[in-house]
Design a protein around this motif. Structure first.
Motif, PDB file in Angstrom:
ATOM      1  N   LEU A 214      39.744  43.240  45.241  1.00  0.00           N
ATOM      2  CA  LEU A 214      40.616  42.075  45.124  1.00  0.00           C
ATOM      3  C   LEU A 214      42.038  42.429  45.549  1.00  0.00           C
ATOM      4  O   LEU A 214      42.611  43.411  45.075  1.00  0.00           O
ATOM      5  CB  LEU A 214      40.620  41.586  43.666  1.00  0.00           C
ATOM      6  N   SER A 215      42.588  41.640  46.461  1.00  0.00           N
ATOM      7  CA  SER A 215      43.942  41.912  46.932  1.00  0.00           C
ATOM      8  C   SER A 215      44.670  40.590  47.144  1.00  0.00           C
ATOM      9  O   SER A 215      44.026  39.551  47.289  1.00  0.00           O
ATOM     10  CB  SER A 215      43.879  42.677  48.250  1.00  0.00           C
ATOM     11  N   PRO A 216      45.978  40.611  47.156  1.00  0.00           N
ATOM     12  CA  PRO A 216      46.737  39.383  47.405  1.00  0.00           C
ATOM     13  C   PRO A 216      46.304  38.715  48.710  1.00  0.00           C
ATOM     14  O   PRO A 216      46.233  37.498  48.806  1.00  0.00           O
ATOM     15  CB  PRO A 216      48.179  39.864  47.526  1.00  0.00           C
ATOM     16  N   THR A 217      45.983  39.539  49.689  1.00  0.00           N
ATOM     17  CA  THR A 217      45.612  39.008  50.999  1.00  0.00           C
ATOM     18  C   THR A 217      44.343  38.170  50.936  1.00  0.00           C
ATOM     19  O   THR A 217      44.280  37.075  51.500  1.00  0.00           O
ATOM     20  CB  THR A 217      45.403  40.175  51.968  1.00  0.00           C
ATOM     21  N   SER A 218      43.326  38.693  50.234  1.00  0.00           N
ATOM     22  CA  SER A 218      42.073  37.945  50.183  1.00  0.00           C
ATOM     23  C   SER A 218      42.243  36.689  49.337  1.00  0.00           C
ATOM     24  O   SER A 218      41.687  35.638  49.666  1.00  0.00           O
ATOM     25  CB  SER A 218      40.945  38.816  49.648  1.00  0.00           C
ATOM     26  N   VAL A 219      43.019  36.792  48.271  1.00  0.00           N
ATOM     27  CA  VAL A 219      43.272  35.605  47.448  1.00  0.00           C
ATOM     28  C   VAL A 219      44.012  34.559  48.275  1.00  0.00           C
ATOM     29  O   VAL A 219      43.722  33.362  48.195  1.00  0.00           O
ATOM     30  CB  VAL A 219      44.090  35.967  46.190  1.00  0.00           C
ATOM     31  N   ALA A 220      44.956  35.030  49.084  1.00  0.00           N
ATOM     32  CA  ALA A 220      45.718  34.099  49.925  1.00  0.00           C
ATOM     33  C   ALA A 220      44.780  33.314  50.837  1.00  0.00           C
ATOM     34  O   ALA A 220      44.913  32.097  50.980  1.00  0.00           O
ATOM     35  CB  ALA A 220      46.746  34.864  50.746  1.00  0.00           C
ATOM     36  N   SER A 221      43.826  34.011  51.434  1.00  0.00           N
ATOM     37  CA  SER A 221      42.890  33.320  52.320  1.00  0.00           C
ATOM     38  C   SER A 221      42.037  32.332  51.534  1.00  0.00           C
ATOM     39  O   SER A 221      41.782  31.217  51.988  1.00  0.00           O
ATOM     40  CB  SER A 221      41.983  34.325  53.028  1.00  0.00           C
ATOM     41  N   ALA A 222      41.597  32.754  50.351  1.00  0.00           N
ATOM     42  CA  ALA A 222      40.776  31.867  49.526  1.00  0.00           C
ATOM     43  C   ALA A 222      41.573  30.619  49.123  1.00  0.00           C
ATOM     44  O   ALA A 222      41.046  29.506  49.123  1.00  0.00           O
ATOM     45  CB  ALA A 222      40.287  32.609  48.287  1.00  0.00           C
ATOM     46  N   LEU A 223      42.856  30.810  48.825  1.00  0.00           N
ATOM     47  CA  LEU A 223      43.682  29.664  48.431  1.00  0.00           C
ATOM     48  C   LEU A 223      43.893  28.707  49.602  1.00  0.00           C
ATOM     49  O   LEU A 223      43.959  27.495  49.430  1.00  0.00           O
ATOM     50  CB  LEU A 223      45.040  30.147  47.905  1.00  0.00           C
ATOM     51  N   ARG A 224      43.976  29.281  50.785  1.00  0.00           N
ATOM     52  CA  ARG A 224      44.101  28.427  51.980  1.00  0.00           C
ATOM     53  C   ARG A 224      42.874  27.568  52.133  1.00  0.00           C
ATOM     54  O   ARG A 224      42.949  26.407  52.515  1.00  0.00           O
ATOM     55  CB  ARG A 224      44.250  29.306  53.208  1.00  0.00           C
ATOM     56  N   ALA A 225      41.722  28.187  51.846  1.00  0.00           N
ATOM     57  CA  ALA A 225      40.475  27.424  51.934  1.00  0.00           C
ATOM     58  C   ALA A 225      40.491  26.291  50.907  1.00  0.00           C
ATOM     59  O   ALA A 225      40.077  25.175  51.200  1.00  0.00           O
ATOM     60  CB  ALA A 225      39.290  28.356  51.708  1.00  0.00           C
ATOM     61  N   CYS A 226      40.993  26.575  49.699  1.00  0.00           N
ATOM     62  CA  CYS A 226      41.094  25.528  48.659  1.00  0.00           C
ATOM     63  C   CYS A 226      41.946  24.374  49.142  1.00  0.00           C
ATOM     64  O   CYS A 226      41.596  23.209  48.987  1.00  0.00           O
ATOM     65  CB  CYS A 226      41.763  26.064  47.396  1.00  0.00           C
ATOM     66  N   ALA A 227      43.090  24.727  49.717  1.00  0.00           N
ATOM     67  CA  ALA A 227      44.021  23.693  50.162  1.00  0.00           C
ATOM     68  C   ALA A 227      43.351  22.837  51.229  1.00  0.00           C
ATOM     69  O   ALA A 227      43.450  21.613  51.213  1.00  0.00           O
ATOM     70  CB  ALA A 227      45.286  24.329  50.710  1.00  0.00           C
ATOM     71  N   SER A 228      42.644  23.510  52.137  1.00  0.00           N
ATOM     72  CA  SER A 228      42.031  22.788  53.241  1.00  0.00           C
ATOM     73  C   SER A 228      40.887  21.895  52.759  1.00  0.00           C
ATOM     74  O   SER A 228      40.687  20.799  53.267  1.00  0.00           O
ATOM     75  CB  SER A 228      41.553  23.794  54.271  1.00  0.00           C
ATOM     76  N   LEU A 229      40.127  22.388  51.770  1.00  0.00           N
ATOM     77  CA  LEU A 229      39.009  21.597  51.249  1.00  0.00           C
ATOM     78  C   LEU A 229      39.477  20.641  50.164  1.00  0.00           C
ATOM     79  O   LEU A 229      38.683  19.876  49.633  1.00  0.00           O
ATOM     80  CB  LEU A 229      37.954  22.526  50.647  1.00  0.00           C
ATOM     81  N   ALA A 230      40.764  20.708  49.837  1.00  0.00           N
ATOM     82  CA  ALA A 230      41.341  19.908  48.750  1.00  0.00           C
ATOM     83  C   ALA A 230      40.566  20.158  47.463  1.00  0.00           C
ATOM     84  O   ALA A 230      40.320  19.246  46.682  1.00  0.00           O
ATOM     85  CB  ALA A 230      41.354  18.427  49.125  1.00  0.00           C
ATOM     86  N   ASP A 231      40.151  21.397  47.267  1.00  0.00           N
ATOM     87  CA  ASP A 231      39.402  21.738  46.053  1.00  0.00           C
ATOM     88  C   ASP A 231      40.335  22.390  45.037  1.00  0.00           C
ATOM     89  O   ASP A 231      40.484  23.607  44.979  1.00  0.00           O
ATOM     90  CB  ASP A 231      38.236  22.676  46.389  1.00  0.00           C
TER      91      ASP A 231
END
Length: 689
Positions: A214-231
DNA sequence: GTAGGGTTAG
């Protein structure tokens, strides 16, 4: 220590000290040490020279680095890599590749470090075939054995950035050693390719392998996916995960969270998060600014920008690209010009994305001429530049210019995309070019192989219906391969209002109600249609229904910029200090325009009032208040430019035409839809209001 | 070696 004469530095000392200088980008100290080494006769030593090159390259002192390199009596692969990596660091692809080619002429062979510097360059340029050659070379040279994680990660990242996730995955699977960076690169690759659900799956797989990845980088990508999916649900889970792990105060993770909340419309959460952050950087401020702009709070965005400057945090390209649209939303030309000045001072004015934002800003602030000027002189145009310029012509009702620009675009071998056609169809719609609009729609599919999206259908319905072809628009919706959404029906309903077709309007309204509680604006439209027909009971019913369902209508608001300050009005507003004069001016205008034969079109009044009251209700619409204020404050030679958040009402449209005659003014109104240029009793949009 | 903020349409 260097000054301690009893222990003179030697060739082993200098590289370490230089490394420290390079890490701190301390050029002054570095140059002093360079001179010191020269006096000690060590400046051409292999290790000292390489450390010097590294330092100068990191500080962008390319000439100094080149001099050191050229004066080396012999060079190893590390020295070559230092040059290559230095140019790569500053995105100077050509120079970096030139060193790679020169290196081939020596008996030295690229090693793992060379490839690790080289691959990101190829990734950025999406140079897939060169990337493949590098991959093949790395296999032949057995570079996977040593530094396998680094080479493998760089390779998979290159494939992902070139859009080849399958190759990226096969490299990933073949890697014996993986670390957090490897996982991050792959997850980020899926996000980049818009494969959000798979990105999540990978993220979960990663967590299943152990928290060490787990790293800030991977979380950042996951959060981007959330934003894009509006999840938002998963986003909040990630928030909790971050809080539990040691990453709570990480800047990258914090900025990603902030941005995710802002994109989800939770601007208060985003603000709170921002305020809690102990360390804030340019990205944090930019994320908040863009959050405010995206949520329609342009004035707040300016406040954050000022706070940023006050805290001596330097704005960069992304900050300005986020801020400039705030000027576009407010149609605040003076603010926009200020921002333009600011990007010139900062030396970022030639950047393509900055130019694109400026083109849009000037177009929306009524200065399409300045948009075109920027468009013509910008050093490099991308598809967004062309689309923005076409859209700019569209909102100004300049359909012919939009079409001409499209031809220009083709001549320069720039491929149009789906957005280009949305812009073109909308431009035709605003200019009443119904036949041309239909032509673009067919051409898009047949010649360019672009499958229409909902947005294209919305544009077509708007084009047909606004042009008066209501039945054809209805047929068109029936024949759509997609299920028409509320926006498609909304476009038709809006046209029913303009063309006063109550029967079709009611039918359409039923369709919209069936679709569920999606469109706030549609209740208003339907109610307006009933009002226009004098059926006030039914109009009231719709309003009550709207209230019951919990929808708020945003009030009509108009504003005008005078000497850089914005003055905003809502209908019947008396909060402005100069209200008495404004209302007096409007009453006097009414007397004058009545003489010219103006009759109030009271069908635009929404309540059941006596005729005289209706006339007054119309007279104090927000756009009229703002224009009257403009007439009172601006000199006769000045064009009055007013912006309204909703569509201009039909009566206002008529009155403004008369106003240009009785007050001898040029008036421009930008509404939610387009520009209206009023002059000498005419409007540029003719009947396509 | 990865990664956080950004411009067009609706």
């Amino acid at each position: 220590m260097l000054l301690d004469r009893r222990v003179p530095p030697n060739k082993y000392t200098f590289p370490f000290v230089l490394k420290a200088c390079a890490a701190r980008l301390d050029l002054r100290a570095g140059r002093a040490i360079h001179r010191h080494a020269a006096r000690a006769g060590l400046h051409a030593d292999l290790f000292v020279s390489t450390a010097l090159i590294d330092l100068y390259m990191k500080c962008a002192f390319f000439r100094h680095a080149t001099n050191v390199f050229d004066q080396m009596p012999s060079r190893d692969a590390v020295a070559w890599n230092a040059m290559l990596a230095g140019y790569a660091l500053h995105g100077m692809h050509q120079q970096a590749l030139a060193y790679l080619i020169r290196m081939q002429d020596t008996r030295l062979r690229p090693n793992a470090s060379t490839l690790v510097s080289l691959l990101p360059l190829l990734a950025q340029q999406r140079a897939l075939s060169q990337g493949k050659s590098v991959h093949a070379y790395s296999v032949r040279a057995c570079l996977h054995d040593k530094d396998g994680v680094l080479v493998g990660t760089a390779l998979l990242d290159m494939y992902a950035k070139c859009g080849h996730l399958r190759y990226a995955c096969s490299v990933f699977e073949a890697m014996a050693d993986k670390n957090d960076v490897t996982w991050s690169a792959l997850i980020g690759g899926f996000v980049l390719c818009n494969r959000m659900l798979e990105a999540f799956r990978l993220f979960k797989d990663m967590l299943a392998q152990g928290l060490c990845f787990l790293s800030p980088t991977s979380v950042a990508s996951a959060l981007r996916a959330c934003a894009s999916l509006a999840d938002l649900r998963i986003g909040e889970q990630l928030h909790v995960l971050l809080a539990k792990s040691g990453l709570r105060s990480d800047l990258t993770a914090g900025n990603s969270l902030l941005s995710m909340y802002a994109k989800a419309g939770l601007i208060d959460e985003a603000t709170a998060l921002f305020d809690e952050m102990v360390v804030k950087d340019t990205v944090s401020y930019s994320a908040l600014i863009s959050g405010y702009v995206q949520n329609g709070m342009a004035d707040e965005a300016f406040l954050v920008f000022r706070r940023m400057l006050a805290c001596s945090v330097e704005p960069d390209v992304a900050t300005m690209v986020s801020l400039i649209p705030a000027c576009s939303h407010l149609a605040a030309l003076q603010h926009g010009k200020c921002s333009h000045g600011s990007v010139i001072v900062r030396g970022i004015a030639p950047e393509t994305s900055i130019c694109n934002a400026l083109i849009d800003m000037y177009a929306k602030c009524g200065r399409i001429d300045l948009s075109r000027q920027i468009f013509d002189v910008m050093p490099a145009r991308d598809i967004v530049s062309w689309n923005t310029m076409i859209a700019g012509y569209g909102i100004h009702g300049l359909g012919k210019e939009a079409a001409a620009l499209f031809l220009d675009m083709k001549n320069r071998a720039c491929e149009p995309d789906d957005v280009t056609f949305i812009c073109l169809i909308s431009a035709c719609s605003h200019s009443g070019l119904v036949t041309e609009g239909k032509r673009w729609f067919h051409m898009m599919e047949q010649k360019y192989g672009i499958t229409p999206r909902m947005e294209h259908y919305i544009g077509m319905v708007d084009l047909l219906a606004r042009g008066g072809f209501l039945d054809e628009a209805y047929q068109f919706i029936q024949s759509m391969p997609l299920k028409a959404d509320v926006r498609v029906w909304g476009a038709l309903l809006g046209a029913c209002r303009v063309h006063k077709n109550i029967d079709l309007g009611k039918q359409v309204a039923k369709m919209i109600q069936k679709l569920g509680p999606e469109g706030t604006g549609n209740f208003v439209l339907l109610s307006n249609i009933f009002s226009a027909a004098g059926r006030f009971d039914e109009a009231a019913e719709v309003r009550i229904l709207q209230k019951e369902k919990g929808f708020k209508k945003s009030p009509g608001c108009s504003w005008i910029e005078i000497n850089g300050s914005l003055h905003a009005f809502i209908g019947g507003d008396r909060s402005h200090p100069q209200s008495p004069q404004i209302y007096q001016e409007l009453d006097s205008i009414l007397v004058d325009i009545n003489k010219l034969g103006y009759q109030a079109d009271t069908s635009f009044v929404l309540q059941d009032l006596e005729d005289e009251e209706k006339e007054k209700a119309l007279l104090y619409h927000s756009e009229k208040l703002a224009i009257a204020f403009g007439i009172l404050t601006l000199g006769e030679d000045k064009t009055i430019f007013v912006t309204k958040n909703l569509r201009v009402c039909g009566d206002c449209h008529t009155v403004i035409k008369y106003m240009t005659l009785v007050r001898k003014r040029a008036i421009i109104v930008r509404d939610a839809n387009r520009f209206h240029h009023f002059k000498n009793g005419q409007c540029s949009c003719g009947d396509f209001w």
